[in-house]
Design a protein around this motif. Structure first.
Motif, PDB file in Angstrom:
ATOM      1  N   PHE A  57      -5.995 -25.921  11.144  1.00  0.00           N
ATOM      2  CA  PHE A  57      -4.801 -26.782  11.202  1.00  0.00           C
ATOM      3  C   PHE A  57      -5.239 -28.089  10.955  1.00  0.00           C
ATOM      4  O   PHE A  57      -6.253 -28.572  10.686  1.00  0.00           O
ATOM      5  CB  PHE A  57      -4.337 -26.379  12.510  1.00  0.00           C
ATOM      6  CG  PHE A  57      -5.215 -27.015  13.633  1.00  0.00           C
ATOM      7  CD1 PHE A  57      -5.046 -28.437  14.108  1.00  0.00           C
ATOM      8  CD2 PHE A  57      -6.143 -26.340  14.249  1.00  0.00           C
ATOM      9  CE1 PHE A  57      -6.065 -28.918  14.927  1.00  0.00           C
ATOM     10  CE2 PHE A  57      -6.947 -26.809  15.211  1.00  0.00           C
ATOM     11  CZ  PHE A  57      -6.820 -28.040  15.727  1.00  0.00           C
ATOM     12  N   ARG A  58      -3.959 -28.878  10.783  1.00  0.00           N
ATOM     13  CA  ARG A  58      -4.079 -30.337  10.439  1.00  0.00           C
ATOM     14  C   ARG A  58      -3.075 -31.011  11.185  1.00  0.00           C
ATOM     15  O   ARG A  58      -2.225 -30.508  11.679  1.00  0.00           O
ATOM     16  CB  ARG A  58      -4.094 -30.500   8.893  1.00  0.00           C
ATOM     17  CG  ARG A  58      -2.819 -30.016   8.302  1.00  0.00           C
ATOM     18  CD  ARG A  58      -2.759 -30.132   6.832  1.00  0.00           C
ATOM     19  NE  ARG A  58      -1.414 -29.674   6.746  1.00  0.00           N
ATOM     20  CZ  ARG A  58      -0.781 -29.636   5.348  1.00  0.00           C
ATOM     21  NH1 ARG A  58      -1.302 -29.911   4.299  1.00  0.00           N
ATOM     22  NH2 ARG A  58       0.444 -29.100   4.985  1.00  0.00           N
ATOM     23  N   VAL A  59      -3.287 -32.403  11.067  1.00  0.00           N
ATOM     24  CA  VAL A  59      -2.171 -33.241  11.710  1.00  0.00           C
ATOM     25  C   VAL A  59      -0.764 -32.882  11.261  1.00  0.00           C
ATOM     26  O   VAL A  59      -0.593 -32.894   9.781  1.00  0.00           O
ATOM     27  CB  VAL A  59      -2.272 -34.669  11.539  1.00  0.00           C
ATOM     28  CG1 VAL A  59      -1.230 -35.674  11.836  1.00  0.00           C
ATOM     29  CG2 VAL A  59      -3.801 -35.184  12.123  1.00  0.00           C
ATOM     30  N   GLY A  60       0.282 -32.595  11.952  1.00  0.00           N
ATOM     31  CA  GLY A  60       1.685 -32.307  11.680  1.00  0.00           C
ATOM     32  C   GLY A  60       1.669 -30.915  11.718  1.00  0.00           C
ATOM     33  O   GLY A  60       2.953 -30.275  11.870  1.00  0.00           O
ATOM     34  N   ASP A  61       0.783 -30.097  12.106  1.00  0.00           N
ATOM     35  CA  ASP A  61       1.059 -28.593  12.318  1.00  0.00           C
ATOM     36  C   ASP A  61       1.552 -28.405  13.789  1.00  0.00           C
ATOM     37  O   ASP A  61       0.878 -29.264  14.605  1.00  0.00           O
ATOM     38  CB  ASP A  61      -0.314 -27.810  12.011  1.00  0.00           C
ATOM     39  CG  ASP A  61      -0.701 -27.773  10.541  1.00  0.00           C
ATOM     40  OD1 ASP A  61       0.327 -27.981   9.616  1.00  0.00           O
ATOM     41  OD2 ASP A  61      -1.699 -27.460  10.202  1.00  0.00           O
TER      42      ASP A  61
END
Length: 154
Positions: A57-61
């Motif tokens: 996952f990443r920032v914003g997920d």
């Protein structure tokens, strides 16, 4: 816990004190589920587990965290390296017990996406660049919060 990822660190490794010659891996992230509440999440473990989890996952997920360990945080020490949170707790992920799954923000609540754009600090706890320039000498050595917007990237 279901929330949107608002911050994330890179994977780091440290010498394992229990197994001399080997390393433990870690990374952390911050999730938010309302305008007022967000919490730091830490994970330690084998390199394969930590790298795989970090890359999932990443920032914003939006993520769902199942079965984390809830632990009191040591505010002074931990907030040097992580966002300061309003909670007196942190979440710890365990390779054997915890699960992090991607969630669709649209299925959960479209309001989660709007949380990405809210500052994590009180709106009166910021210095403007003008204040910093005008009071530079008296602010020397202090940690300051600055709220800024990126005008361009080139």
């Amino acid at each position: 816990v279901i929330g949107v990822v608002i911050a994330k660190t890179d994977v780091r490794s440290f010498p394992d004190r229990k197994n001399i010659g080997s390393e433990r891996y870690t990374f952390s992230f911050t999730i938010r589920d309302s305008p007022t509440y967000f919490i730091n999440v830490h994970s330690w473990g084998r390199e394969e587990y930590i790298r795989s989890l970090s890359e999932s996952f990443r920032v914003g997920d939006c993520v769902t965290i199942e079965n984390p360990l809830v632990q009191s945080k040591e505010a002074e020490r931990e907030e040097k390296f992580n966002p300061a949170t309003p909670s007196c707790y942190k979440l710890l992920l365990s390779e054997n017990h915890s699960v992090v799954k991607m969630s669709s923000c649209y299925e959960m609540d479209t309001k989660l996406l709007s949380l990405l754009h809210l500052p994590v600090k009180d709106h009166q706890d910021y210095y403007s660049l003008g204040d910093i320039i005008a009071n530079g000498q008296s602010l020397n050595g202090r940690i300051l919060n600055v709220l800024a917007a990126v005008m361009s990237v080139s």
